[in-house]
Structures are given as C-alpha cells and as structure tokens.
Scaffold this motif. Structure first.
Motif, PDB file in Angstrom:
ATOM      1  N   GLY A   1     109.842 -55.684 -10.837  1.00  0.00           N
ATOM      2  CA  GLY A   1     108.628 -55.154 -10.235  1.00  0.00           C
ATOM      3  C   GLY A   1     108.622 -55.342  -8.731  1.00  0.00           C
ATOM      4  N   VAL A   2     108.016 -54.383  -8.051  1.00  0.00           N
ATOM      5  CA  VAL A   2     107.856 -54.473  -6.597  1.00  0.00           C
ATOM      6  C   VAL A   2     106.388 -54.195  -6.284  1.00  0.00           C
ATOM      7  CG1 VAL A   2     108.360 -53.341  -4.409  1.00  0.00           C
ATOM      8  CG2 VAL A   2     110.211 -53.806  -6.009  1.00  0.00           C
ATOM      9  N   GLY A   3     105.707 -55.182  -5.816  1.00  0.00           N
ATOM     10  CA  GLY A   3     104.300 -54.981  -5.480  1.00  0.00           C
ATOM     11  C   GLY A   3     103.507 -54.355  -6.600  1.00  0.00           C
ATOM     12  N   GLY A   4     103.838 -54.681  -7.815  1.00  0.00           N
ATOM     13  CA  GLY A   4     103.083 -54.172  -8.948  1.00  0.00           C
ATOM     14  C   GLY A   4     103.688 -52.923  -9.584  1.00  0.00           C
ATOM     15  N   VAL A   5     104.642 -52.302  -8.922  1.00  0.00           N
ATOM     16  CA  VAL A   5     105.311 -51.146  -9.527  1.00  0.00           C
ATOM     17  C   VAL A   5     106.441 -51.661 -10.417  1.00  0.00           C
ATOM     18  CG1 VAL A   5     106.472 -48.953  -9.111  1.00  0.00           C
ATOM     19  CG2 VAL A   5     104.843 -49.853  -7.417  1.00  0.00           C
ATOM     20  N   GLN A   6     106.262 -51.519 -11.720  1.00  0.00           N
ATOM     21  CA  GLN A   6     107.156 -52.194 -12.648  1.00  0.00           C
ATOM     22  C   GLN A   6     108.135 -51.262 -13.344  1.00  0.00           C
ATOM     23  OE1 GLN A   6     104.720 -54.443 -15.320  1.00  0.00           O
ATOM     24  NE2 GLN A   6     104.143 -55.919 -13.733  1.00  0.00           N
ATOM     25  N   ALA A   7     109.256 -51.851 -13.696  1.00  0.00           N
ATOM     26  CA  ALA A   7     110.238 -51.126 -14.502  1.00  0.00           C
ATOM     27  C   ALA A   7     109.730 -50.992 -15.927  1.00  0.00           C
ATOM     28  CB  ALA A   7     111.556 -51.888 -14.486  1.00  0.00           C
ATOM     29  N   GLU A   8     110.153 -49.921 -16.592  1.00  0.00           N
ATOM     30  CA  GLU A   8     109.877 -49.838 -18.026  1.00  0.00           C
ATOM     31  C   GLU A   8     111.172 -50.034 -18.808  1.00  0.00           C
ATOM     32  OE1 GLU A   8     107.420 -46.595 -19.137  1.00  0.00           O
ATOM     33  OE2 GLU A   8     105.870 -47.210 -17.694  1.00  0.00           O
ATOM     34  N   GLU A   9     112.225 -49.543 -18.233  1.00  0.00           N
ATOM     35  CA  GLU A   9     113.543 -49.738 -18.823  1.00  0.00           C
ATOM     36  C   GLU A   9     114.179 -50.954 -18.148  1.00  0.00           C
ATOM     37  OE1 GLU A   9     117.260 -46.650 -19.715  1.00  0.00           O
ATOM     38  OE2 GLU A   9     115.813 -46.277 -18.119  1.00  0.00           O
ATOM     39  N   LEU A  10     115.043 -51.650 -18.886  1.00  0.00           N
ATOM     40  CA  LEU A  10     115.741 -52.785 -18.285  1.00  0.00           C
ATOM     41  C   LEU A  10     117.235 -52.503 -18.305  1.00  0.00           C
ATOM     42  CD1 LEU A  10     113.739 -55.724 -19.921  1.00  0.00           C
ATOM     43  CD2 LEU A  10     113.281 -54.498 -17.786  1.00  0.00           C
ATOM     44  N   ASP A  11     117.713 -51.894 -17.252  1.00  0.00           N
ATOM     45  CA  ASP A  11     119.092 -51.422 -17.218  1.00  0.00           C
ATOM     46  C   ASP A  11     119.859 -52.195 -16.141  1.00  0.00           C
ATOM     47  OD1 ASP A  11     121.470 -50.094 -16.866  1.00  0.00           O
ATOM     48  OD2 ASP A  11     120.583 -48.092 -16.859  1.00  0.00           O
ATOM     49  N   PHE A  12     120.530 -53.243 -16.580  1.00  0.00           N
ATOM     50  CA  PHE A  12     121.225 -54.104 -15.626  1.00  0.00           C
ATOM     51  C   PHE A  12     122.417 -53.388 -14.983  1.00  0.00           C
ATOM     52  CE2 PHE A  12     118.823 -57.128 -18.140  1.00  0.00           C
ATOM     53  CZ  PHE A  12     118.361 -58.013 -17.193  1.00  0.00           C
ATOM     54  N   GLU A  13     122.963 -52.419 -15.691  1.00  0.00           N
ATOM     55  CA  GLU A  13     124.034 -51.626 -15.107  1.00  0.00           C
ATOM     56  C   GLU A  13     123.518 -50.820 -13.913  1.00  0.00           C
ATOM     57  OE1 GLU A  13     127.404 -51.159 -15.502  1.00  0.00           O
ATOM     58  OE2 GLU A  13     127.118 -53.049 -16.585  1.00  0.00           O
ATOM     59  N   HIS A  14     122.368 -50.206 -14.120  1.00  0.00           N
ATOM     60  CA  HIS A  14     121.797 -49.432 -13.022  1.00  0.00           C
ATOM     61  C   HIS A  14     121.494 -50.327 -11.821  1.00  0.00           C
ATOM     62  CE1 HIS A  14     119.597 -46.437 -10.799  1.00  0.00           C
ATOM     63  NE2 HIS A  14     118.606 -47.294 -10.671  1.00  0.00           N
TER      64      HIS A  14
END
Lengths: 351, 351, 351, 351
Positions: free
Chosen positions: D150-163
């Motif tokens: 997350g950045v300032g409240g804008v969060q990921a939904e997918e967790l893609d460590f490769e990306h």
C-alpha cells in the motif's frame, strides 16, 4: 542458541538456582549422574568445610519423561544448613580477602551472611549444569577430568586423573597426596589456609576445531575459570611457555595429529585435537581463624578473627567446579561447531 | 549499552577494521594520541618485525567536529606493505604453532597469506579502540600502563612503567633491558624465537567497585588477554598465590584502602581500589626460521622452514595491545558502574 | 550491566521461575505491590480461565532486608492447580494454533501437558519481574499503564487507563465494556474465542532520550511484545500512519515538547518525551471447544475438540503482561541512559 | 556463533560499513548478486530520492578466492554524492519527524548533516549483508521476497512478488501500481510525503522449526523490522487477527502441512513450514517541503521548510531492506537449528 547458564542465590538464602538454556532436545538427563557430580563438589571430609549441606539438586523444567525437551532447564538447590548467626559479628566489618568491602563500596548494601551472592555456594549450580554438559559431551566422545596438582606448593609429579576421582583431596598423585593432606591439616590446625593449583583436562577427537574467530576457545576458558571464586591465574598448556624458545615450544604436526602438546590443545583460539590442558591457580582461602586487620562499615580500624565454617584449601572442591565449567564451554562450542561449514548445514537440512 | 568492539580483516587483505559501540557522546577524540598509540604497537626496530606498515588509523564515523556523538565508531587501517608471495609456499602446508591446521580443519578453507584472520595484524584495531577507551578513562582518573617483564626467562627486577614507555623493547627494567635485548637478538640470529611476560597495570580511585556479579572484572580481563594471539597464561596479582598461606596472602584493610596488594586490585570480581595488576604470558613466536616437521593439506609429512617477516618475541609489541585491551574493559565497566545504585540513577535524572 | 530476565518452567511442571539481572542496589522491593501485579494477571472471573492458581510469587535472592542488593534476583511461582490428565488425549495430537506441531517438528519431543514451555503460564514471571521494573521506574517518574482497547472488533472510543484498572476485562472504555464482555461471553458459550487489541502507555519526562543507536527503543518494544504468546502485531503511535501524508503525520515541535503524538513517543529509535503509545494485537485464543481438523504424531488425520481450561480472549490478561514487558524494557534503558554523555559519567564519579 | 551484523557510518561521512559475523565457511559470495541487491535498494527514479549514489559495495574481509572463510566479513560503501551544505540551515534547528531532537536531547551533540547516524543511508549495509544471507538461504531452499502493498492508502489487491521485482515502485499489484505511482507523484509535487505498507514473504520447507524458546522467530522479526527507519508497525499473518474468532482464525493441520495460513508461518515462536508473511507499516517520509513548526537548539520557535533530497515514500526502497532483514534473521536461525536435537549433533560429528 548457545549453551548459557545464568545463576542466582546467596549463601544463606532459601536456595541457589539457575537457568540453563541451549541444551539440545533428546538428551537423557541421568539424575543419578548429575547428583553424583554435585556430591563430588560437596565432599565433606577432614580437608574441606564442616558445613554439611544435603545439596539435593532439583531439575524443575526442560525435561519430560527423563529427556531434555529443548526448553530452558531450571536448576535448584535448597540451602538447609544455614547458620547465619555465625555471621552476625561480621555485619559491620569487612573481611580481608573477601568481596565484603568491594560489594559494599559498589552497591552501598550487602548481604553479609556467608558472603551473600559472592559465596562459592553458587558454584553448586555450576556443577549441576556442568553435569548436564558432560552428558552432552559424552555423546560426541569428549571426556572432561580434573584434579588437584598443587597444595600450598606441594606439587604432584604424576598426573593421574583416575586417582583424583577417589582421592579425598582429588589429588592427581597418589604419592604426593599424603604430603598435600598434611599440609592442609597443618594449615587448618594453625587457623590458616593454603592456595592450590588445579589441572583440568578434556579429551576427544571432537575437540578439533572447537572455537570461533570472534569467540576463541582459550578466551572463553580463561573467562570461566577466572570468574570462579578464588581463582587468580589460568594457564593453557606448557606453564613455562614464556621462558621458552619457539623451537622447543612448537608442537610438530604429524599424520596422526600433533606430536607434542605444549599448546595445551588450543592453536589460534581453536581446539587442535590434542588434549585440552588447563591450569587453574587458586589463592588461599580468604577466611582464616587468625586475627587480621580490617575496618568497619563506619570506617574505623578493627581486628577480625573469623569463625564460620570454611575450607582450608578451596582448590580441592574447586577442582570439581573447574571441570564443570570446562564442560559447559565445550558443550557450547560443540553446538556452534555444527554450522561452521556450509556443507554441514546443507547435510543437516537434506540438501 | 556497553563498550563493545567488533573487528574484521586479514593480514593480507585490503584493510583491517572494527566497530566500537558505546563510547559516550562528548568525548574529544584526540587523533594525535590515538595515532601515537597505534604507532607504539607498530614500533619497528631491530627487536620486532621488519614488516613496515604505515598503520594510519582512520576514524570514519561516530565523530563530529572532533567529538564523539554516541554513534558507533568505525575504525580502519589499510594494509599497505603486503607481500603475499612470501606465503605461496605455505598454501599447502600447515605451520606448527599457528592456526593454520585448526582453521583448515574447522572451516575447510583458509586464507594462508600471513595467517589470514588469525594474524596479529587485527590487533592494530584493538589498539586504536583502546586509545579511545584510554581517553575516556583519563576523564575519570584512571591510567593504564604496561611493559615487558620477562623475555625468554630474563626477568625485570624493577617495575618502571615510565622507562617502558621509552624502551625499544618496552622493558620495565632499565637494568635488565640490555640482557633482554641480547636474548632477543640471539634468538633472532639463531632463527628462533622467545616467549615473554607482560605486566599491565591500571591506577585510579574510580577502579573501586568496577565489575558486576554476573560479569566479573577478573573474568573479563582473563577473556580479553587470553584471546590475544600468543597468550597462554593470565595472572592477577601475586603470581605465587597458589603456593601461599592465607595469612600471608590476604591484604589487610586500612582507613586509606588496602595495605598490600596480593589480590592485584580485584576482590570477588570487583575492583577494590588498589592498582590492577595483570600478568600476561606469551608463548614464543610460532614463526621460526628453523626447520620444523609438519604435514601438507594432502596429509603428507613435510618439513617447513619459514621465511616471512616476524617478531622474534611477540610479547614486546603485545605489551601495547594488552594495555589497550585492559582500557577497553575498564571503559565498559566505567559505563555500567554509573547505574549500580538507585541513588546514582535518581541523581542522574534529577530525582 | 543491563536489566535482563531469563525464565524457565512449563505449564504443568513444579514451578515457573526466572532470573532478573541488573536491578540496581537500594531499591525497596515492595512485595505487596509485586504480588498485586501478579494477581492482576491472574484475575480469575467469568471472562478468563477457570484455572485457579494461587500464584504466590517468591523472591529468593538479590534482596536483603527488603532492599535490592545488586545481585541477580531469583523469582519463583509454584504451580499448584495442575490437571495434567486433561491433556492425556492430546499426547498424540497436535492442537491447531498452538506450538504443538512446531515444537515437535523441531525437537522431536514435547511436553504435551498444558502446552509445556509454550504455555502462557511463563508470563507470570514476566509480570513479577515487570513489577520490580515498575518500582524502579517510579523512582525516576515513569508510569506504565495498559488496558484492553478492542475485543473481537468491539473497540473502545474512550481511552481511560484508570477505568481499565478496575474493569473485570481491563477495558479502556466504560461505555464499550458491556458490549466487549458480551462478545466474550458469547464466544465462550459458543465454544469459540476472540482476538483483541491492547493499548500500552508510558508517561514521564525521563522517557526523553531512552534508546540507543544500535539498540532502538522501538525495536526492543516490538521484540518483547511480539514474543508474547498470541501476539501477532505491534504498532507504535498512530495506527493509520501508513495511509497518511507527512504533513498530517509529523508532530510539530514546540517549546514544551511535541504538540501532537503521531509517532507514539519514539523518533529515530529514541524516546521523544511524549507518552509512549503501543498497540498490541492478539490473535484469538487457540484453544477452542469446537471440533477442528488436525493430525496425530503418527501423521494420521484426526478431529480434535479441546476441553481443558482456557481464556476465551487472551488479550485481557495479556494486557497486564504487556505493561510488564514495557516496564522491563524502559527499566533497562533507564540504566544505560545514565552513561550516554561524558559529562554524566564524570559527574557520577565526581570529576 | 550466530549471524550478527554490526554497522557504522553516517549519511555524510566518508563511508558506511559493517561487520557480519557467523557466515559459514564455503559459501560462494556472488558479488554480482550482492551488488544487484544493493542496486535494487538504490533504485533512483521519479518515485525515489534524487540523491544518486554509486553504492558500490566492497567486501574487504572474510572471503578468499570468492568463498567465505568463516571469518568476520567487513562490508563498506563509500559515500560519494554528499551535499552537506544542503543541511547547513539545519544545524540549529530540529526537523519534525526526525531523530534530530531526540539524539540532541540524549547526547548533547549531533551530526546534523543528512541525519547523521540516524539516516536511512546505513541500510545499504543491511542490504549488502542481507544479500549474503540470501545466498546462504538459497542453499537450503529458502527464498525471501518483498514488495509494496500500500502507498498512502492505495492498496494492492493481487500479491505478485514477481511483478514487484520489475516494478519501479516494487508494487505487488500491476493493476494498483498506476494509482500508487500517481499518489506518490501527487504528494511529491505538493511537497508532501506518503506512508506505505510493505509485504515480506519467505518460502521453503527449511522454515519449519526455525526459532528458539528463548529467542522466538516472530520476536526477532519484529525487532528487525521495527528497528528500520520509518517503520511503526509489524504484523505477522492475518492482519485482522484481533477482530476474529478462533474457529475462523486457526489453521487446520493436514497431512501436507497447514491448510491455511492465518498465523503467517509462525506458531509459538517457531516457523510452522507455511510461508512467512510479514506486514511492515512505514510512516510517511519525515522530510517534506512544506513549512513546519519547530524549535531551534536555543529553544526558540521557528518555522522550517526542508530542501535536501528525499524519497516521497520510504516504503518503496524500504521494501528491499525489509527482505534483507528477514534474510539475516532466517540465516541466523538456519544456523542454530542445526543443533536443536541431540541426534543432529551426533550425526554431525559422526557418532
């Protein structure tokens, strides 16, 4: 995690105790052996203290169905034969040779009964924990032994660790034993005390490589021994090293290990596979029955003549503790030496 | 936080270095003094190694405008006069007396050039850090000094630490110095080496009470000294303690402190206010130019004759390091002794 | 020396205990206060475990005539209300959420009775030691408090640490308390459990500057809290920090300290003088009375329904432990902060 | 010995550095990989700091012919792009959100240039050392990855460590990345900063059993993460744990390990074999270009508007450091886990 012992307790408190961390799981904790070791330190006879403690060691945690679980091991020994009033007269006076003055100067308070925390009583826990370390060492082929080399200048000529086990003064030399005993009794009758030299030895091929660059085996040994009450000197290997030439001192290396052992089993801070040989010098027991000059807590001069119950030569029972301390150190290095090389680690995890 | 030094670096690497944590903020880091201390350890002359390193010490962090900030202090000394090819012949052979065999046995790899990590070269960082500790100690009235007592059995009779400062071999005795020097040169000419005994002393009323129940002053001293290359024995106070009677050994306590100093300034693990007196026994330098029996890394017997550049007696330059090590230990205890008693702590915070 | 606690003991062993080193000499060890703290953790009521232990804390060393001596303090609590047969059925089965599987996988053996070493029972010693730390902190004007903020998502709106003291669930909010209690009882009746959030706070001007560059205050707090059974999250200061802008988050600095406290009292690893504010997230109690899937020690699938005696929400009693842990950490830093600056040290020694 | 890193150095000093002890001998130190890791932390682009350091990492000891020797590893990175005069204006002023006030209050002195020791610059050494730890972990099948959640409240939904590896902001979600980048640039243009949340993950069967009773895996993780600049919160596993019921939270145990991973891979302080899942919350960068209230070193109110060169969101580059820190911890436990059980030890020594 490494093998670490922390102790607590005073001479005349309810108990002494400790926590031993780092014992691997699966070690059979042979209580008979542990108690036997504790009893060796106790060894009440004509040459030691008249204080008769039962010294029953209790292992109160870290063991399940007789086997270590990997959890911290709690050790306790209750004090039973406490005669604190022996020390009433000392409440206001500092005994020469003891920690009385230094602890009071530092802390502004002290438990004057039997030396408080500074008493050698705490070493019973070191022996209990050391016995557990010895059980661990046995599993990897290391044996630790000790004995009394010199008493007030009367020195052993033979170094017989087997004899030491059965000797009432743990003497290394059955021939010197008689003279050593007489020296002790003579000092005792005179209300005096004697210093002594203890020899500690470890043997086993697993010793090779024990130590770390940043935590040297020899440094750790010196720390442990010098931290024991009454110890003032520690030597590893040939005691005359400082007077020798390199050509005479150096141990030649052969196909089956080193051909001599001037270095006492340690080179560059690591075990070299030869026997570990450690000399420990004890000062004479500080408590003597002769009058001594001192001062009171109110900074007045006084003369002091101690009664209490004391060992005429602390090196005797100290010799048992020294072996325990060496066992604890070696046990710790046996643990850390399992991950010195990457290939050991990979094998351990199946890679 | 306590005063802790961690070091890194090998004899023939680019540099040796270390991190010194725990130096209080506000200490003026006198670089001239620190370099002077480092130079004393270097001291190249007929009695020491021909390896001429500049040994310029760099303090790369923890200081701002000449004053310590409380942050970790990084210390570096670049290696310049490296002649690794001197060691090419040793790549496959273990030198007797050195850590060669033990480190290879433990790690399966070693930097054979100049002893690698096991070289005494690392001690230059100990001296640099020790100099900082000495600056701290001066602020609370503690002075540390050292000198060479014995060389290959030729012993000082006088203990003159002032003389040691200017002596080319740091000898404590201007009368014994000549004989000691001759012994060194004689050994050197014969391709041999000599052991030696160093005396370290600290003085100052702040010494009283330094130590902890669980981290004894004497144990820490023994650890540090025995961890130094070539050290095989450490004594505190009267070296004959083990042969003495308590009535002769015990130091009587008077209104102005102890009347004698058999105990060498430590009682029960705490400083007693008397001078700290530490004897450090060094074995003869392991590197000698005479042929020695050894084996190769392929486990074949061989004979080895070392060339390289070596001190004929490591106790000489070692004496400087010993004082540095004592300073580091005392500095640490000076810190922790500020919170031994509740009233000290309250005063510190204004309660 | 720093303030260090080492503990030992299992849930169903004879006792749990510990060694607390580093307590300065001269601290009055108010046993009533210490026992009261221990009793707060015990607090048996409808919302906690039915296991009724007396939890009498014994201080067996390091104290003389009611005052600390500087020696290690031994702490013991005997286990009395042990019902190991409750756990007989578990000998061969791993309970989900517990350390059963992990300790067995690691050590190959486990004390299955009541969770063995992994039981929260050990925390009684942390509370006893923490009480001693609180006594020390009081002397320098630091107070530590804690309370329950949320239970299973039912959160406090008011933060009233005074109310928490008397609340049966240590709730911080007398208005939310009723709903929190109902949530607990509801879960309990359903054979289930709830997570919770604890808030811990410290107050006092002495907090300013606590910490070290290499041993940060916030890191130490996180270590201690996360090391407590059931804790899965630790937050210092404003919990929404990661979603905020710097302009809103930063605490402006005024003449009388910081004007807000987003940072929760820690800047750069040091106390900034504002209140320390620590949020501790507990998972739901692992032991529930509902059927769960698991496997046996023989690697066979099984279903497990726990009986035993458990807290439906460990955050409640955990809130007491959290305050104790914070007290221990602060006590340690109060010690080391006495030698941060050279002038403090000199003043301490009279230079 | 355990894997321990000690660091030194300030933002605007000549260099930052460290000593890494405990690396087993025989590990190939792939310098390209190590430098690549360091470069990832450096990653200069529109979303990070404009300070362009070369960040060339030097390994100055502990390696011989490309392979670790078991000796301490010295790491150095020289500072090159130092613009200390940017900070001249700050010499007399305390920046909100920084360690300026606290370090000055504690030590009475500070290196004001670039935050001195408190600068995140030191973390370059943590990444260098962490890279070595990653090399060790690879040998036993453990992989560590991290990314920005997350950045300032804008969060990921997918967790893609490769990306995350290829994302300019190390975002875990290629879909959320654009919005996260815009949030950063928006804050940057406004002279403001943003907080963020980092996710760190480790994977591998060797994780099972890592940890110690007295040194829990989760506690160590929390210590390391919370000790990193700007971190204010650490969670392990399911972030909603405190609001959940045990029946929903507990991870059922099946024949092939746990069937879910609420616990984030840690049970009772030990790795349970599931992936380690650690959430790290960063506050917004303290340095912002907007005016802030503060005081001077002479305790006068002032307004401060920072220039310098700063990251608008420290979580981005911080995500690289978090993975390094986890690698160092896991490396340490991989070592100590080789001697958890007696049979491991015996096998290691051939008994």
């Amino acid at each position: 995690m490494s093998l670490v012992l922390r102790t607590f307790g005073e001479s005349h408190g309810a108990m002494v105790g400790g926590v031993l961390e780092g014992v691997p799981a699966g070690l059979k904790l042979d209580l008979d052996f542990i108690q036997t070791e504790v009893n060796r330190r106790r060894s009440v006879n004509a040459f030691t203290t008249p204080r008769q403690e039962e010294d029953k060691i209790e292992i109160v945690s870290g063991v399940f169905e007789g086997v270590s679980t990997g959890a911290p091991i709690g050790l306790l020994v209750h004090n039973k034969n406490v005669r604190s009033k022996d020390y009433d007269a000392l409440k206001e006076t500092f005994r020469p040779g003891h920690a009385d003055f230094t602890t009071f100067a530092k802390y502004g308070i002290r438990d004057h009964r039997g030396g408080g925390r500074s008493s050698a009583r705490e070493s019973v826990i070191k022996v209990g924990a050391g016995a557990i370390a010895k059980l661990l060492l046995k599993e990897v082929g290391i044996e630790v032994a000790s004995g009394v080399f010199g008493v007030g200048g009367v020195q052993a000529e033979e170094l017989d660790f087997e004899h030491a086990l059965s000797s009432p003064i743990f003497s290394l030399d059955k021939n010197a034993q008689q003279a050593q005993q007489e020296a002790i009794l003579h000092a005792k009758r005179a209300g005096d005390s004697l210093g002594g030299v203890v020899l500690v030895r470890a043997h086993g091929r697993t010793l090779l490589g024990l130590g770390e660059f940043a935590h040297r085996l020899d440094a750790r040994i010196a720390y442990a021994m010098m931290g024991l009450n009454g110890v003032k000197g520690v030597f590893i290997g040939e005691p005359q090293a400082a007077s020798m030439q390199g050509s005479a001192y150096n141990d030649a290396l052969g196909l089956h290990g080193f051909k001599s052992n001037s270095c006492g089993g340690v080179l560059g801070g690591f075990g070299n596979g030869s026997d570990l040989v450690v000399w420990v010098h004890f000062k004479p027991t500080s408590s003597i029955a002769l009058p001594q000059e001192s001062i009171t807590t109110q900074a007045e001069p006084t003369q002091i003549t101690l009664k209490g119950r004391h060992d005429p030569c602390i090196a005797i029972r100290g010799s048992v503790v020294c072996a325990s301390l060496l066992a604890l150190i070696l046990g710790d290095f046996v643990l850390s030496n399992t991950h010195a090389r990457l290939n050991q680690i990979k094998a351990c995890y199946g890679y």
